[in-house]
Design an enzyme around this catalytic site. Structure first.
Site, mmCIF file in Angstrom:
data_model
loop_
_atom_site.group_PDB
_atom_site.id
_atom_site.type_symbol
_atom_site.label_atom_id
_atom_site.label_comp_id
_atom_site.label_asym_id
_atom_site.label_seq_id
_atom_site.Cartn_x
_atom_site.Cartn_y
_atom_site.Cartn_z
ATOM 1 N N ALA A 121 72.032 13.356 0.092
ATOM 2 C CA ALA A 121 73.125 13.756 1.266
ATOM 3 C C ALA A 121 74.013 14.291 0.323
ATOM 4 C CB ALA A 121 73.443 12.467 1.961
ATOM 5 N N GLU A 122 74.529 15.383 0.833
ATOM 6 C CA GLU A 122 75.448 16.442 -0.078
ATOM 7 C C GLU A 122 76.648 16.859 0.855
ATOM 8 O OE1 GLU A 122 72.422 17.931 -3.593
ATOM 9 O OE2 GLU A 122 73.306 19.220 -1.925
ATOM 10 N N ASN B 144 56.729 18.952 3.865
ATOM 11 C CA ASN B 144 55.541 18.098 3.663
ATOM 12 C C ASN B 144 54.670 17.802 5.006
ATOM 13 O OD1 ASN B 144 56.304 18.278 1.072
ATOM 14 N ND2 ASN B 144 55.970 15.849 0.758
ATOM 15 N N HIS C 187 60.153 25.402 -1.247
ATOM 16 C CA HIS C 187 61.016 24.049 -0.657
ATOM 17 C C HIS C 187 62.392 23.608 -1.458
ATOM 18 C CE1 HIS C 187 59.577 21.269 -3.379
ATOM 19 N NE2 HIS C 187 59.737 20.157 -2.905
ATOM 20 N N GLY C 188 62.125 24.394 -2.611
ATOM 21 C CA GLY C 188 63.455 23.929 -3.418
ATOM 22 C C GLY C 188 63.092 24.654 -4.832
#
Length: 466
Positions: free
Chosen positions: A225-226, A334, A389-390
């Site tokens: 969480a950012e 996913n 996805h990243g």
């Protein structure tokens, strides 16, 4: 009557002795050799028509052999992999290609693609997209079913929230790690926990309480969480161009999804005992079967549950901030979907890949200290309407722990102005590919709408805290 006559008829292994024993009984009953051999030929051609009487034992063995032969044929891999697109091929390690090559040899496979963040996983590589006909592969979805992203952008300046305040909010309103949950008095309900589907399967009934306990929390590894700044270069989605305070989260379906994945993977493997060892973790469930329908139901429930975890995190923090998000976006990466591919409905597995249909919003994070991006899909057919996805790992967890020092990771975070709560060397920014390279490699797949830069990050503590 002897074995050579039996062998000439094509009987093999254990069936030779059983056929000879039956033939000798028929010979003792007065039948001529030619009549006995004619009977045996008919038994071999159609064993199901002779399941009682003197040939019963032989027939059971022949039917067993036939079932094994049919199963082996159904599980046989293609001699060569079907062709598939690779995006950012220079960024993809050979191990990921090797895994994808096996997946593209499955008899159920119809199409596939590798994203630029691809790296080795279990079964299907992470960053792999696989389209199958009428079948779902539990390990083509992954262990963390429904693992997903969510972004909330608040219409206030990015520096509105001070570091100490951001840390306090994340400590109070998020939970990280295996088995963790909020205290019972702190938990809030969610409609997903009240769905009737929980009563449809024993495994779902058994896992309901675990899911209820862990609602609103996040796992270990790369979940986060950012708080950070989110910049729009031009007005989009009802928000003016500018830089704003934002919250970005990465979470999944917790212990519930992991146990669903484990249960159905073992079941799939048991149904394909002759599958080549290289493809063992790619065992599938037919959607025409009861097992396949059960997994499909459980998988989609886990996907909804994962999104519910994000909803609760963002709702808690927005309430504490006294703000309503001016822009929200989320996606799962996913999961398996029923989609049209080349005019046919196929099951598209995205294991660590973002859905990127034309006009579809998606989120592609970098690392704990590097930017992430809000993107809009282009529906690019060769990628099966997918994107990364990243950033994707360039160092495995053990390699990162053995290669990187706490001091160099801390220096990197300081240089980027990032404050970290939790996190470990295994999740260090240097363990990941350069996100700018990964984004550049998929310009055919997505348009970048906005950039998120992390400032205060919370993760589970790694094996060695940074």
């Amino acid at each position: 009557m002897n074995g050579k006559y039996i062998t000439k008829l094509g009987f093999t292994n254990k069936s030779i002795g059983l056929a000879l024993a039956a033939a000798q009984l028929r010979e003792a009953a007065g039948l001529e050799r030619s009549a006995i051999l004619d009977e045996l030929s008919k038994v071999k051609a159609d064993p199901a028509g002779f399941q009682s009487g003197v040939y019963a034992d032989l027939v059971r063995e022949l039917l067993t052999q036939q079932a094994h032969t049919d199963l082996h044929a159904a599980d046989a891999l293609r001699s060569a992999a079907l062709p598939y697109a690779q995006f950012g091929a220079a960024l993809i390690d050979q191990g990921a290609r090797d895994q994808m090559n096996v997946a593209m040899r499955l008899p159920i496979t119809r199409a596939g693609a590798l994203m630029p963040d691809a790296h080795v996983g279990y079964g299907l590589p992470i960053g792999g997209v696989l389209a199958a006909e009428n079948a779902v592969i539990p390990y083509g979805v992954g262990v963390d079913i429904g693992c997903s992203m969510r972004l909330s952008v608040f219409a206030v300046p990015a520096d509105t929230l001070k570091t100490a305040e951001a840390l306090a909010l994340l400590q109070k309103h998020t939970r990280f790690g295996a088995g963790v949950s909020f205290e019972r008095r702190e938990r809030i309900g969610h409609d997903v926990l009240d769905e009737a589907v929980w009563d449809d399967q024993p495994i779902l009934r058994r896992l309901h309480d675990k899911a209820a306990d862990q609602i609103g929390s996040s796992g270990s590894g790369n979940h986060f969480a950012e708080f950070g700044s989110f910049t729009l270069g031009q007005s989009e989605l009802g928000l003016d161009a500018g830089t704003y305070l934002a919250l970005l989260t990465h979470s999944g379906s917790r212990g519930f999804g992991a146990q669903v994945a484990g249960h159905f993977t073992k079941l799939a493997e048991s149904l394909h005992p002759t599958l080549h060892p290289s493809a063992k973790k790619l065992a599938w469930l037919s959607l025409d079967s009861e097992e396949g329908q059960a997994y499909w139901q459980a998988m989609n429930l886990a996907g909804r549950y994962a999104l519910a975890n994000h909803e609760q995190i963002h709702a808690r923090i927005a309430k504490a901030l006294g703000q309503t998000p001016a822009l929200s976006a989320h996606n799962s990466h996913n999961l398996a979907w029923k989609e049209q591919v080349g005019g046919s409905e196929l099951i598209v597995h995205r294991k660590g890949a973002t859905p990127a249909a034309a006009g579809q919003l998606g989120l592609i994070p970098g690392s704990m200290a590097d930017p992430g991006y809000l993107v809009r899909g282009k529906g690019h057919a060769p990628s099966l309407a997918s994107a990364s996805h990243g950033a994707g790992r360039q160092l495995g967890r053990k390699a990162a722990q053995n290669t990187l020092s706490k001091s160099e990771v801390s220096a990197y975070l300081k240089d980027k102005g990032v404050t970290l709560l939790g996190g470990g060397i295994d999740e260090a920014p240097q363990a990941y590919k350069r996100i700018q390279d990964v984004i550049a490699a998929q310009s055919e797949l997505v348009d970048v709408l906005g950039e998120f830069r992390p400032k205060v990050v919370r993760m589970d503590s790694g094996s060695e805290d940074i």
